[in-house]
Every structure is written in C-alpha cells, then in structure tokens.
Design a protein around this motif. Structure first.
Motif, PDB file in Angstrom:
ATOM      1  N   UNK A   1       0.912  -1.108  -0.100  1.00  0.00           N
ATOM      2  CA  UNK A   1      -0.081   0.020  -0.062  1.00  0.00           C
ATOM      3  C   UNK A   1       0.908   1.286   0.134  1.00  0.00           C
ATOM      4  N   UNK A   2       2.171   1.421   0.633  1.00  0.00           N
ATOM      5  CA  UNK A   2       2.828   2.446   0.611  1.00  0.00           C
ATOM      6  C   UNK A   2       3.295   2.696  -0.723  1.00  0.00           C
ATOM      7  N   UNK A   3       3.243   1.702  -1.661  1.00  0.00           N
ATOM      8  CA  UNK A   3       3.894   2.121  -2.970  1.00  0.00           C
ATOM      9  C   UNK A   3       2.807   3.071  -3.578  1.00  0.00           C
ATOM     10  N   UNK A   4       1.538   3.017  -3.245  1.00  0.00           N
ATOM     11  CA  UNK A   4       0.463   3.697  -4.013  1.00  0.00           C
ATOM     12  C   UNK A   4      -0.650   4.537  -3.135  1.00  0.00           C
ATOM     13  N   UNK A   5      -0.807   4.275  -1.891  1.00  0.00           N
ATOM     14  CA  UNK A   5      -1.840   4.925  -1.348  1.00  0.00           C
ATOM     15  C   UNK A   5      -0.964   6.242  -0.597  1.00  0.00           C
ATOM     16  N   UNK A   6      -1.906   7.415  -0.450  1.00  0.00           N
ATOM     17  CA  UNK A   6      -1.459   8.649   0.094  1.00  0.00           C
ATOM     18  C   UNK A   6      -2.518   8.981   0.787  1.00  0.00           C
ATOM     19  N   UNK A   7      -2.083   9.181   2.322  1.00  0.00           N
ATOM     20  CA  UNK A   7      -3.365   9.267   3.014  1.00  0.00           C
ATOM     21  C   UNK A   7      -2.945  10.579   4.077  1.00  0.00           C
ATOM     22  N   UNK A   8      -4.074  11.046   4.461  1.00  0.00           N
ATOM     23  CA  UNK A   8      -4.096  12.231   5.583  1.00  0.00           C
ATOM     24  C   UNK A   8      -4.893  12.174   6.406  1.00  0.00           C
ATOM     25  N   UNK A   9      -4.648  13.061   7.763  1.00  0.00           N
ATOM     26  CA  UNK A   9      -5.830  13.002   8.827  1.00  0.00           C
ATOM     27  C   UNK A   9      -6.253  14.213   8.704  1.00  0.00           C
ATOM     28  N   UNK A  10      -7.843  14.189   8.641  1.00  0.00           N
ATOM     29  CA  UNK A  10      -8.543  15.361   8.627  1.00  0.00           C
ATOM     30  C   UNK A  10      -8.540  15.923  10.188  1.00  0.00           C
ATOM     31  N   UNK A  11      -8.047  17.398   9.873  1.00  0.00           N
ATOM     32  CA  UNK A  11      -7.695  17.981  11.306  1.00  0.00           C
ATOM     33  C   UNK A  11      -7.089  17.452  12.291  1.00  0.00           C
ATOM     34  N   UNK A  12      -5.796  17.016  12.139  1.00  0.00           N
ATOM     35  CA  UNK A  12      -5.111  16.198  13.189  1.00  0.00           C
ATOM     36  C   UNK A  12      -4.919  17.019  14.363  1.00  0.00           C
ATOM     37  N   UNK A  13      -4.878  18.460  14.470  1.00  0.00           N
ATOM     38  CA  UNK A  13      -4.635  19.472  15.534  1.00  0.00           C
ATOM     39  C   UNK A  13      -5.778  19.228  16.353  1.00  0.00           C
ATOM     40  N   UNK A  14      -7.050  18.938  15.809  1.00  0.00           N
ATOM     41  CA  UNK A  14      -8.067  18.839  16.585  1.00  0.00           C
ATOM     42  C   UNK A  14      -8.302  17.811  17.537  1.00  0.00           C
TER      43      UNK A  14
ATOM     44  N   UNK B   1      -9.124   1.122  -3.881  1.00  0.00           N
ATOM     45  CA  UNK B   1      -7.592   1.422  -3.770  1.00  0.00           C
ATOM     46  C   UNK B   1      -7.024   1.898  -4.766  1.00  0.00           C
ATOM     47  N   UNK B   2      -6.908   1.144  -6.044  1.00  0.00           N
ATOM     48  CA  UNK B   2      -6.286   1.493  -7.514  1.00  0.00           C
ATOM     49  C   UNK B   2      -6.825   2.823  -7.864  1.00  0.00           C
ATOM     50  N   UNK B   3      -8.119   2.929  -7.807  1.00  0.00           N
ATOM     51  CA  UNK B   3      -8.428   4.316  -8.495  1.00  0.00           C
ATOM     52  C   UNK B   3      -8.500   5.497  -7.625  1.00  0.00           C
ATOM     53  N   UNK B   4      -9.044   5.254  -6.356  1.00  0.00           N
ATOM     54  CA  UNK B   4      -9.092   6.429  -5.361  1.00  0.00           C
ATOM     55  C   UNK B   4      -7.890   6.538  -4.314  1.00  0.00           C
ATOM     56  N   UNK B   5      -6.965   5.677  -4.231  1.00  0.00           N
ATOM     57  CA  UNK B   5      -6.186   5.492  -3.059  1.00  0.00           C
ATOM     58  C   UNK B   5      -5.336   6.529  -2.836  1.00  0.00           C
ATOM     59  N   UNK B   6      -4.956   7.377  -3.934  1.00  0.00           N
ATOM     60  CA  UNK B   6      -4.069   8.533  -4.022  1.00  0.00           C
ATOM     61  C   UNK B   6      -4.572   9.519  -3.151  1.00  0.00           C
ATOM     62  N   UNK B   7      -5.960   9.706  -2.739  1.00  0.00           N
ATOM     63  CA  UNK B   7      -6.640  10.652  -1.609  1.00  0.00           C
ATOM     64  C   UNK B   7      -7.411   9.887  -0.823  1.00  0.00           C
TER      65      UNK B   7
END
Length: 826
Positions: A18-31, A160-166
């Motif tokens: 998954x690290x090769x393709x997926x890009x993840x982020x946390x929504x409002x990590x500061x909250x 994952x293949x189509x939308x995993x970048x976001x």
C-alpha cells in the motif's frame, strides 16, 4: 486479525504494498488529542479491513499516536492488538456476513467489570477512500467510490487502485468504556449499548463526510416534473399561455436544467487542488476558527450554511474548507449571472445551483425551483445561500433578503426527514479581491455586470498580496428551537403542499435578523479593520506613529475586557505589529520628519478603508455611543447614560445587527463603563462618570472612539429633523428617504466626510423602517407619516448629548432651508 505470526507477516506485506500507491492524510489532526491517562487505548474501525488498518497504522505513526498493532499489556489484561472491528468484512463479491459483537469488545467489558482493567478508551476511526459521494445510477461510482452500499473485497481492491491517492482518516473523540459500565446494566446490555453507539457514530460520521447518495442530474431534473405542485403549475401555464401541454413540460424541464447543479467528485477534487494553490499564492493564510464545534453539532441535521457575502470567492472558500476539514461541501445557491461560459459549468459541477434574481410573474419557474430546493432538503444535502442576496459593497451586513429563508421554512413545514440547522459563517478579508471594483462603486460608480473577462482580472491579481483570510463558524441555530420559541404550537399545524401559515412572513423576517446577528457575532477582527477604525476617526486621516500604536493597544485591551462574544477573534500582536502588517500591504502611507513617522491614508485608501471599518462597526457601536455622551458633557450619571442609550440603541441595533437584547443593555453598558475606567478613559465618583481633562491624551482616545458611530447618529438627527420641520403628514416614507439622502450628500461636502455610504439611500430606508417598527412614526391611509409628539423633545435632548454644536447647526439649517423651499403638499 494480526494475532498470529502468519497474519502479522501478511499484514506487513499489505502495508509495504500500500505504501507504494496509497497517500493518506488525517482530517484536522490538530483537533484530535488523546487525554493523558493510563487507560487502554483501543481503536475501532467500522469493518474488518486490512487496508483500513494499514492506513490507520500509518496515520498513527505520522501523528505520534499509539499504534493499533502494538500489544496491550495492562495488569492482568493482555490483548495482541489495540484494534477492534465493528462488523466482519464482506465477501470478495460484496456478500454480507453475519454481524456479531467483536470479541475484543467482549474481553474489554469483562476485564473492566471484574476489575482486571482500570479503564479503556475506544477511539472510533473512519477511513474514506476518495471521500466520494455515490451516484445512484452511475456504474462507475457504484464500482469504485466510498459509498453507502456494502463494500466487497474486490470492489475495495479496485477502489484502492482508483482512489487510493486521496485517502482521508477521521479520528473521533474517545469513548470512555468505564463510564458506560458504571451504569450497571450488566455486561450483555452494556455490550449491545456500546455496539449501538459505535454503529450510530459511524453512520453519522459517514453522512457528515461523504454526504447523502447523489442521483444522476438528468434523473433528478426529470423527476421534478412529476411532483404535484409542478404538475399543477404546468397545467396553469398551458391555460395562461395558451400553449400545448408538451411545450409547458419542455419549459419546466428547461427551467430545471437551468437551475440544477451537476455535483461531481472529480470537479470537487480538481477545485480543491486548484484552490489550495490559489489560496497559498494570493493569501498569506486562511485561518479557520470553531470548525471543531461545528463537527460536533451537525450530526443528525440537514445543514444550511448562511455566510456573509463579501467576495465572489466566498462560496469557493467555504466549500474548500468544509471538504478539507472532513465535512460534505454544500450545494450552493448562486445568481444566474455567474452561469457564464467555462465558469458556470465548473461551479455547477462543484455544487452550485443557479437562481434568477427575480421570480416575479414566473409561477412555473417558481414551482420548479421550490421543488428542486425541497428535493435537496428532503434528501439531506447540505445547502448554502447568502441571506444578504448579493455582495456587500459597503462592508457592512446588508439588510437580509428573505426569499430563500421563506422557501426553506415552507419546505420544512411541508415535510422533513431531518431537522434543519442553520450555521452562520463570518468571512473576513484583510483585503478583498474585488477591492478596486468596490472602490469605484463606493465613489458612486454603477454596479458592474460580471463577465468572463473578470477571470483575467483575477489572474492579474496573482501578482499582489492580499493578506490573510479569517473564516469563523458561528453558533448554530436549530430551526425547531427557533420555531418553538416563536410559535409553540407550530408542530400541530397541518403539513401539506402549498401550506403557508399566517405567521410565516413575520417569522421569516425574525429568523433573518437572528441569523444576521449570529453572523456578526462570529466576526474576525483583523489588523486592517482595527487600523481603519482608528484612522477614519481622525479629522485629517493621519496620526503619528506613537499615537496610532497607543490607540490600537487600547482598543485591543478594551475588546479583551468586554468580549463581543466567545466566537469573535482578535488579531495577534500589539499595535506596532498591526501597523507594520497593514503598511506592508500598501494600505497605509507614511512620511518621516525629525520627530518620527506620521501615518496617513491617501484618497483611494481612505475610501476603501471605510469598507474594512464597516466590517466590524457593530462591535464598536455601543462603546462608541457611550464615548459620544462625554464629548459635550463633562459628567453624566449612570441613569442618564442608560436612558439615552435606550433611546438610541434600537436604531443602532437594527442598522448594524448588534446581538444584545434590550434587557441585556444595562449589564453590557456597566461592563464597558468599567473597562473605560480601568483604561483611564473615564473616572468615577459616587454619583457620576467623569471624563478626563480635554487636553489629556485619554480624552483624545475617547474622542476618537466616539467618532466611530458619529455618522449613524447624524443620520438619526437628519431624519428626525426633516420629520419635525415638515410637520405631521408632511412627507411620505419615500420622500423622507430621498430628502435625507440629499441632505447627507450636502453635509458630506460641507464637512469633508469621506464616506460615500453616509448618504446611501438603503441606510435611510432601513432607519425609517426602524422608526416605524419602534412605533415612533406611522403612515396614515394616504401614506403620509405621523410622528409621536415626544419625537422633538427626544431628538433635541439626545442630539445635544452626542452631536457637536457645529454639526447640529448645519443639519438644522439644511432642514429649515428645505422646508422653506418645499411646495405645499396636496
């Protein structure tokens, strides 16, 4: 899932892939922050999923949180992983499997009940692959998007293949399991209760982030034609216009296509990427306040966002911020003037639906629009519209236009799936993108029609810097609570199509006023606002550096001592820092001499600064009114201050949408007077408040503050003077409005007032309406105005307390001249 060595090896392989393709982020990590506690931390995911767990592990590592893969060892309690899955995964082809209570949850409850564990916190976590709403008839979205349908393993792989970048992750507030067990319902009932809490939470979280399912636009628009109200309007159109039924249906379909949005996730993602670059390119930052409170309050509601309207980019900015903070972007009511080539299509795909400026003499269009809006509400789409109607060219909150609010209320009374929650939003700019256009309009130029060429002007503006933007979410207003307060029996009234209760118009007006007050209640005071308030209060629009710093520091101290509300935000730094920031934006001119720097406003900035002062005038109005009492009075008792304030406050409140009710006024006035005393702007003895020596620095500060509201008080005196001098039934409302505007223009020339909105007819119209609402004036059967006999005494006694003699004399002279030259009325 990862308890055995084999499964751990499998999961390690999944993470590496998954690290090769997926890009993840946390929504409002500061909250999100875990409380300091020795409790066991258990993450809860809505379904069994190796990919979700892998993303969760990555985000925990990024944010410095305990890993869900770490073993839990607390006393006698041991658990190989710190994660539970609420439901089992579906089969490869989406077949649902039987749900049961997660074994980890059973062991946790047993350990807590038996005293083997002190406490446990369950942290619900939602993972959104692409954060895309579903289209009911779109095979592509049904196959790949994160939707409300059961997700099979095959579709998850393709997703994952189509939308995993976001991919986005939402951490929620921990649930203290010990508190639920303390209710002593027994382990079995406690397990069912926790399971239900998590299930409801995940459903609400998904609704807030993804939004409801989307119908295909063509299907939705055609469906409008089958609703009874639209069918009736089509039949009436055929009779009225003498046209065939097919032609009337085609016209209704054309109206529907003209109105309806074409919300697509790809457009929203494109706009997010484009706007991220745009905000960073043109602004020094976007500051968002109180969005955490918003996230906690929207669950279970149909949300209607009602922001103030200062710029064309307001709706883009709000949609961007909502999406960025894990909330569904709303469908936005936009003027049909924005449905231009290129721009209109992109806005429509970003959620905009278009409306004509007037529905007059268009019953079929009205029926189609009402039905479309009702469809949005009944399906749970968040909606956004501007109650001011158009952008404010003066910077102050405009008198609300209640058309959209009335349609919202009628839709809700007709039928509703969810209760409605109005969310006021204040958007404050240090520099608006349309500043040059507004400058021309403030000088009297006619309003320009929008065109595609405006896009190139925006591109040209990229070379400039526009400071920062503040977006403050105000206190939400539940419609049910408001209706309960206004009309306690509204729930017993019939719910039917076309139903219009007799109280609808009055209630809509009160709702509009309440929303406008709550928007202002969330104001963001920025450096430009404060500098504008101070500089425009000086006679020659200039101050030396030390005096300007001192005044700004005093204003900041006063605003901290008497906060307008808990939603208002203040700028960081002291007076010197604010001056530097505004100067760097080119909005303050300066000259140097042997004694130091003098700051001043040149002619274009002097006019434009009235716009930024007006943004926050409602916050300064009451303290400025109190300060004005001491311009011609050396000492005043508290009771006199209260009496004069009560006489003038209703008009200030109506014009500026100030938050305080009349009964709150004495308390707030006492707070401001105490703050004045603390800052040395007033002194207090046993019987009265005493102003400083007229030659003192403190009296100069008090005088500057009083001038913030002086033009509003002058308008009061102009209108009442004209009424008195023309006598009973001497004028109708339109004549009074026109004469007052002409008088204001004359006064601005005689006294050098560089504030074009001073003679704005709409302000006089609003003020005259306020006099009628207060019962001070009323029209006779011919529309001629009759005023209370005490008006003259009130006008002169108050005016002598707040207006300099020179201004009073000028107004009286102009009024007498107009009276002497007026023709006799019939």
């Amino acid at each position: 899932m990862t308890s055995s060595p084999l499964r751990r090896a499998y999961f390690a392989m999944v993470r590496r892939i998954l690290r090769l393709w997926v890009r993840s982020e946390t929504i409002r990590p500061e909250s999100f922050e875990l409380p300091a506690s020795d409790a066991a931390i258990i993450y809860a995911l809505p379904r069994t999923s190796a990919s979700d767990l892998a993303v969760l592990a990555e985000e925990c590592a990024k944010n410095g949180l305990p890993s869900p893969l770490d073993a839990l060892r607390l006393g006698a309690f041991h658990e190989p992983d710190a994660v539970l899955f609420l439901t089992p995964s579906a089969s490869w082809f989406g077949r649902r499997r039987r749900s049961s209570t997660p074994p980890v949850l059973v062991r946790l409850v047993n350990a807590l009940s038996q005293g083997n564990l002190e406490n446990a916190l369950i942290v619900p976590v939602s993972v959104f692959w692409g954060q895309s709403p579903d289209r009911e008839t779109s095979a592509w979205k049904l196959l790949f998007a994160d939707t409300w349908a059961v997700t099979g393993r095959l579709r998850r792989l393709l997703s994952i293949l189509m939308l995993g970048r976001k991919t986005r992750v939402q951490f929620s507030e921990p649930i203290p399991l010990k508190e639920l067990i303390a209710q002593n319902k027994g382990n079995e009932r406690t397990l069912r209760m926790v399971h239900r809490i998590l299930r409801v939470h995940f459903r609400n979280q998904k609704a807030a982030v993804i939004g409801p399912d989307l119908s295909h636009r063509r299907t939705l628009v055609r469906g409008l034609l089958h609703h009874p109200q639209v069918r009736q309007a089509i039949a009436e159109e055929t009779q009225r216009e003498g046209i065939p039924l097919e032609k009337a249906e085609a016209r209704a379909l054309r109206y529907g296509n003209e109105i309806a949005s074409d919300y697509t996730y790809s457009a929203v993602r494109f706009l997010e990427t484009l706007l991220s670059w745009f905000w960073n390119r043109i602004y020094d930052g976007v500051r968002v306040n109180h969005v955490d409170r918003l996230q906690q309050s929207v669950a279970g509601y149909e949300v209607v966002y009602v922001p103030c309207h200062r710029s064309h980019i307001d709706y883009l900015l709000l949609s961007y911020l909502l999406f960025h903070n894990g909330l569904t972007p709303p469908h936005i009511a936009a003027g049909i003037n924005l449905d231009m080539p290129l721009i209109g299509g992109m806005l429509r795909r970003g959620g905009a639906f278009f409306m004509r400026r007037s529905f007059k003499d268009k019953p079929l269009y009205t029926a189609v629009f009402n039905e479309y809006l009702h469809t949005l509400f009944s399906r749970g789409f968040p909606v956004e519209y501007f109650i001011e109607g158009g952008r404010s060219r003066t910077g102050r909150m405009l008198q609300p236009r209640t058309g959209m609010l009335a349609m919202t209320l009628r839709s809700y009374l007709r039928s509703s799936r969810l209760p409605i929650l109005f969310v006021p939003v204040y958007i404050g700019y240090e520099r608006v993108l349309e500043g040059r256009t507004y400058l021309g309009e403030l000088r009297g130029a006619s309003k320009k029609k929008e065109s595609i060429l405006d896009l190139f002007k925006v591109i040209g503006a990229l070379r400039q810097r526009f400071g920062q933007v503040w977006v403050n979410f105000g206190a939400p207003l539940p419609l049910n609570d408001f209706l309960d307060q206004q009309h306690p029996g509204w729930r017993q009234q019939p719910a039917a199509e076309g139903f219009r209760p007799p109280w609808l118009n009055e209630t809509t007006n009160r709702l509009a006023e309440r929303i406008a007050q709550r928007i202002n209640q969330a104001a963001a005071i920025n450096p430009v606002n404060l500098v504008a308030v101070v500089m425009l209060s000086t006679r020659r629009l200039a101050l030396d550096e030390h005096a300007l710093q001192r005044t700004l520091d005093i204003y900041l101290e006063l605003l901290r001592a008497v906060p307008y509300s808990d939603r208002v935000t203040l700028p960081e730094g002291n007076g010197a820092a604010l001056i530097e920031q505004v100067g760097n934006m080119g909005m303050l001119a300066e000259q140097n001499d042997a004694l130091g720097r003098i700051f001043y406003l040149d002619e274009p900035n002097a006019v434009l600064m009235t716009y930024y002062r007006n943004n926050v005038m409602h916050i300064f109005a009451l303290p400025a009114l109190l300060a004005s009492f001491f311009q011609v009075n050396a000492r005043i008792g508290r009771e006199q201050i209260l009496r004069f304030s009560r006489a003038l406050y209703p008009y200030l409140r109506a014009e500026l949408f100030i938050r305080w009710e009349d009964e709150e006024l004495p308390t707030v006035i006492d707070q401001w007077l105490a703050a004045f005393v603390t800052q040395g702007l007033l002194k207090q003895d046993e019987q009265a408040y005493v102003r400083p020596d007229p030659s003192s620095r403190e009296f100069v500060l008090l005088t500057l503050l009083s001038r913030v509201v002086m033009q509003t008080l002058q308008r009061f005196y102009m209108v009442t003077s004209l009424l008195l001098d023309h006598g009973q039934r001497g004028l109708d409302a339109e004549q009074l409005e026109s004469l007052a505007s002409v008088m204001a223009q004359r006064l601005s020339v005689l006294h050098g007032l560089n504030a074009p909105e001073f003679f704005d007819k709409s302000l006089f119209r609003q003020f005259i309406a306020g006099l009628r609402q207060q019962g001070v004036i009323r029209p006779d059967r011919n529309g001629r105005l009759i005023h209370q006999r005490k008006l003259g005494e009130l006008t002169e006694s108050v005016a002598k307390r707040v207006l300099p003699a020179e201004i009073r004399l000028s107004i009286r002279q102009i009024a007498l001249d107009r009276t002497a030259n007026r023709p006799p009325h019939a």
